[in-house]
Design an enzyme around this catalytic site. Structure first.
Site, mmCIF file in Angstrom:
data_model
loop_
_atom_site.group_PDB
_atom_site.id
_atom_site.type_symbol
_atom_site.label_atom_id
_atom_site.label_comp_id
_atom_site.label_asym_id
_atom_site.label_seq_id
_atom_site.Cartn_x
_atom_site.Cartn_y
_atom_site.Cartn_z
ATOM 1 N N ARG A 1 29.390 -7.885 36.181
ATOM 2 C CA ARG A 1 27.977 -7.662 35.903
ATOM 3 C C ARG A 1 27.161 -8.289 37.029
ATOM 4 O O ARG A 1 27.602 -9.245 37.684
ATOM 5 C CB ARG A 1 27.587 -8.295 34.571
ATOM 6 N N LYS B 1 28.848 -12.571 28.434
ATOM 7 C CA LYS B 1 27.964 -12.458 27.287
ATOM 8 C C LYS B 1 28.554 -13.181 26.076
ATOM 9 O O LYS B 1 29.750 -13.120 25.819
ATOM 10 C CB LYS B 1 27.748 -10.986 26.923
ATOM 11 N N HIS C 1 24.904 -1.868 38.171
ATOM 12 C CA HIS C 1 25.565 -1.497 36.924
ATOM 13 C C HIS C 1 26.283 -0.160 37.050
ATOM 14 O O HIS C 1 27.318 0.057 36.410
ATOM 15 C CB HIS C 1 24.540 -1.442 35.779
ATOM 16 N N ARG D 1 29.600 -0.869 38.379
ATOM 17 C CA ARG D 1 30.473 -1.372 37.310
ATOM 18 C C ARG D 1 31.011 -0.197 36.484
ATOM 19 O O ARG D 1 32.196 -0.175 36.133
ATOM 20 C CB ARG D 1 29.678 -2.348 36.437
ATOM 21 N N HIS E 1 34.071 -6.785 27.092
ATOM 22 C CA HIS E 1 33.453 -6.185 25.916
ATOM 23 C C HIS E 1 34.019 -6.814 24.653
ATOM 24 O O HIS E 1 35.237 -6.904 24.482
ATOM 25 C CB HIS E 1 33.723 -4.676 25.868
ATOM 26 N N TYR F 1 33.708 4.969 28.139
ATOM 27 C CA TYR F 1 34.203 5.393 29.452
ATOM 28 C C TYR F 1 35.265 6.475 29.363
ATOM 29 O O TYR F 1 35.781 6.927 30.380
ATOM 30 C CB TYR F 1 34.758 4.181 30.211
#
Length: 307
Positions: free
Chosen positions: A148, A172, A237, A240, A263, A272
């Site tokens: 990120r 995150k 992004h 990514r 994630h 994806y």
């Protein structure tokens, strides 16, 4: 068990086992307490009819909001069943609005090739230029490891070690993950690090802090323009997304990709799977074990004719 007690325990479980971010916990708590209030404190004991009434109360909300609330309550009732608070799960009665997630913007292999060709041209034209070496290191980490933007610009100076083909990031929700670093990326970072003072805390310093996300965004778009790619099509992004999409196209495992991207939910990674359908058909035809069984056996060789 009261609704309030169950909600607290559910959120504690999400924080402890799932590493849910603070904002996620606040949103989940708000949705659950709101549902409890609509059912007069009877959420834990709610049956299918009660949940249908709850869904009717949400009719004025957007499709996205209803989908989120239903998703939270499904997880909540699954938790109650797992903990033995309930012997059933009535959440099938919750509404299931058809929310389709937007596919992420990404880049083709040709676009990526043009970006790295532009970087190599810069390297040749500006031999030894530190800013060029910095840009190469940034792109190698963005596309090569799927970082990120915030994770990338805030890397400590010694985050990468020459003898270690990975780094450990805290992303995150405070979740730690291991990110593989390619030999190319390590070499590019080593070239750039030679120009970073040893006492500097950041790998990509700028002034009294580290490189900003805004500046990274600008650098990415500047190189895109040099490479003949419309700048509005690209961002950190998007690189990514390209990392993830191209790994899947190459046959990467979805769970492994989930770990690399950081994630919390495999559902986020599944976005994806919009990879080229022809590639997927080719993959099944080439790799599935039943394909060998389906192929006709070769005809036996004819016996030699008598002399």
């Amino acid at each position: 068990m009261t609704d309030a007690q169950a909600i607290v325990q559910f959120l504690e479980m999400l924080a402890a086992e799932g590493g849910a971010a603070r904002n996620t916990l606040l949103a989940y708590g708000s949705d659950l307490r709101g549902a409890s209030a609509l059912l007069d404190g009877g959420l834990v004991a709610a049956d299918a009819e009660a949940l249908q009434r709850l869904g009717s109360e949400w009719m004025a909300l957007s499709t996205t909001s209803v989908a989120r609330k239903s998703s939270v309550l499904r997880r909540f009732f699954s938790f109650l069943e797992e903990e033995g608070v309930r012997t059933d799960d009535p959440s099938d009665a919750l509404p299931r609005p058809g929310v389709r997630r937007a596919l992420p913007r990404t880049l083709g292999h040709g676009d990526i090739d043009r970006l790295f060709e532009a970087l190599e041209e810069r390297r040749r034209d500006r031999h030894g230029d530190p800013l060029t070496l910095r840009l190469i290191a940034l792109f190698e980490l963005l596309y090569g490891s799927g970082l990120r933007a915030t994770e990338l610009v805030s890397l400590p100076r010694h985050a990468l070690r020459g003898d270690r083909p990975f780094l450990i990031l805290r992303g995150k929700g405070g979740r730690e993950r291991l990110v593989p670093i390619s030999d190319r990326a390590r070499a590019a970072v080593a070239d750039w690090t030679a120009h970073v003072p040893a006492d500097q805390p950041w790998l990509f310093p700028s002034g009294h802090a580290h490189l900003s996300r805004v500046r990274l965004f600008q650098l990415v778009r500047e190189l895109a323009a040099e490479a003949g790619i419309p700048p509005e099509r690209i961002s950190p992004h998007v690189l990514r997304h390209a990392f993830a999409t191209h790994l899947l196209e190459g046959g990467a495992d979805l769970r492994a990709l989930q770990t690399m991207l950081g994630h919390a939910d495999i559902g986020t990674t599944q976005i994806y799977t919009h990879v080229n359908s022809a590639h997927l058909v080719e993959l099944v035809n080439a790799k599935h074990p039943l394909m060998d069984a389906a192929r006709p056996a070769a005809a036996p060789a004819a016996p030699p004719e008598p002399c």
